[in-house]
Design an enzyme around this catalytic site. Structure first.
Site, PDB file in Angstrom:
ATOM      1  N   ARG A 259       0.819  -1.211   0.000  1.00 39.74           N
ATOM      2  CA  ARG A 259       0.000   0.000   0.000  1.00 39.74           C
ATOM      3  C   ARG A 259       0.849   1.256   0.000  1.00 39.74           C
ATOM      4  NH1 ARG A 259      -4.377  -2.331   4.419  1.00 39.74           N
ATOM      5  NH2 ARG A 259      -5.763  -3.328   2.894  1.00 39.74           N
TER       6      ARG A 259
ATOM      7  N   LYS B 191     -19.170 -18.753  -1.005  1.00 42.04           N
ATOM      8  CA  LYS B 191     -20.624 -18.694  -0.851  1.00 42.04           C
ATOM      9  C   LYS B 191     -21.289 -17.724  -1.823  1.00 42.04           C
ATOM     10  CE  LYS B 191     -20.642 -19.912   4.070  1.00 42.04           C
ATOM     11  NZ  LYS B 191     -21.100 -19.503   5.425  1.00 42.04           N
TER      12      LYS B 191
ATOM     13  N   GLY C 138      -9.153  -9.713  -2.102  1.00 40.03           N
ATOM     14  CA  GLY C 138      -8.057 -10.316  -1.347  1.00 40.03           C
ATOM     15  C   GLY C 138      -7.591 -11.666  -1.855  1.00 40.03           C
TER      16      GLY C 138
ATOM     17  N   GLY D 198     -12.883  -4.389  -0.115  1.00 37.05           N
ATOM     18  CA  GLY D 198     -14.276  -3.980   0.000  1.00 37.05           C
ATOM     19  C   GLY D 198     -14.708  -3.028  -1.096  1.00 37.05           C
TER      20      GLY D 198
END
Length: 401
Positions: A39, A200, A358, A381
């Protein structure tokens, strides 16, 4: 996404100008040391360019989740040394984000110097996007640069509020991200393929619904593929499967069909009786041959070869999530094979490939293609919400008025 101002819209000479720059320096730590500088390296070009053009650069960032309280273990001073190492410059640590302490520090800074303000989340006004808090920060800046796409899905004072108070620009990292995302889904060159994997359906429901209306080919892998197979009447044995979402999967397939989107599910699979690396029970079989005591852990080689042929017909690819349990051999095979096919097509110039999330970053690294695809987003996110078709406050705030 040409409706965003970038550093190119600023004067060449920024001497004496105070640049408030929102960056992501939420670095992973162990024993007081940063363990991954990705980052920091991503935002270094923006910081150094502004400094080299003569600006007094003030870095705004968060570190951890202090919940509006000062916490010495989450002070930005913890990463000061790591940032200095990456930049190759001294960085002044300023223990406030607003007020006279910051004003005095700015007076001390020379043109081209860099200061790092304290953790924005030490103040409740940050996450509340409090107007007075944002104004207090803005008082020590002449213009605002957002170079933290990973925090762009949060409407906080330092990610959204400041852009309404000062001339606002996208930093180089933000610019690259926005241009890549625009090429992948905003204004892509068709045909477009999307790979969506993961455990999922419930965690990617909005992603699947959004993509099925936007892409021509939707490749579903990971545990979520089992739910779709079950919806088509396949007995998936002991496989991870959300049987309560079978009707939802059926509805997504019907919607995709109406939109002219082809959903690709595996027809041969890698199975085992235990969730472990290199199990004795490993075998490849047709999806209709999975026994009651077996679990599907990867897409099979014939299906992967067919998926590679699909990519050869496409011009754009967006990828989120692995096709199988890629952390364990031999269940990494499908992800590695398809990733390398995508990389080869990218290198020969026939495919624009954008990957993010990720597990996806780790999967691309495992396949050895990090440098061979068009763009890899490290924003978890924010990338997922972008794939869901949501508006990102930190991005919307940068649009030209």
């Amino acid at each position: 996404m040409s409706d965003f101002k970038t550093l190119d819209d600023l004067p060449d000479d920024l001497s004496g100008q105070r640049a408030l720059v929102r960056v992501d320096l939420n670095l992973p730590m162990a024993d007081g040391l940063a363990t991954d500088l990705t980052r920091a390296r991503a935002v270094a070009p923006t910081i150094l360019e502004l400094a080299d053009r003569g600006a007094k650069v003030l870095l705004l960032a968060h570190f951890g989740r202090p919940k509006g309280q000062r916490n010495s273990t989450m002070s930005m001073s913890m990463v000061q040394g790591a940032i200095e190492d990456v930049l190759g410059r001294e960085v002044m640590f300023i223990p406030e984000v607003a007020g006279p302490v910051v004003e005095q520090a700015v007076d001390i800074l020379g043109n081209g110097d860099i200061g790092m303000l304290e953790n924005t989340r030490f103040w409740p006004g940050e996450e509340a996007n409090d107007a007075d808090f944002a104004k207090a920060i803005a008082a020590n800046g002449d213009f605002y640069v957002n170079d933290a796409f990973s925090a762009a899905h949060r409407a906080h004072a330092s990610t959204e509020g400041l852009s309404h108070l000062l001339p606002a620009y996208a930093g180089r990292s933000m610019q690259k991200e926005l241009e890549a995302l625009d090429a992948a889904l905003g204004n892509p060159e068709p045909p477009v393929a999307a790979v969506v994997g993961g455990a999922k359906v419930s965690s990617k429901l909005a992603v699947l619904e959004n993509l099925s209306a936007k892409v021509q080919h939707l490749i579903i892998g990971g545990g979520m593929a089992n739910t779709f197979l079950a919806a088509k009447g396949v007995d998936v044995g002991k496989s991870l499967c959300e049987h309560d979402l079978v009707d939802t999967a059926t509805a997504i397939m019907a919607a995709a069909d109406r939109s002219g989107c082809t959903i690709h599910l595996p027809y041969d699979v890698a199975v085992a009786k235990e969730f472990a690396a290199n199990p004795e029970s490993f075998r490849i079989c047709n999806v209709h041959e999975v026994s009651a005591d077996e679990m599907i852990l990867d897409v099979g080689p014939q299906a992967v070869e067919a998926l590679g042929d699909v990519l050869k017909t496409c011009r754009t690819l967006v990828w989120n999530g692995p096709l199988g349990a890629f952390e364990m051999e031999p269940f990494d095979a499908a992800t590695v094979t398809l990733a390398r096919t995508a990389a080869a097509l990218t290198q020969e110039g026939s495919l624009i490939s954008v990957a993010g999330g990720g597990d996806t970053v780790a999967a691309m690294a495992h396949a050895g293609v990090t440098e061979q695809v068009t763009y890899i987003s490290t924003a978890g996110g924010a990338f997922l919400e972008w794939m869901e078709g949501k508006e990102l406050p930190g991005v919307s705030a940068l649009q030209r008025g």
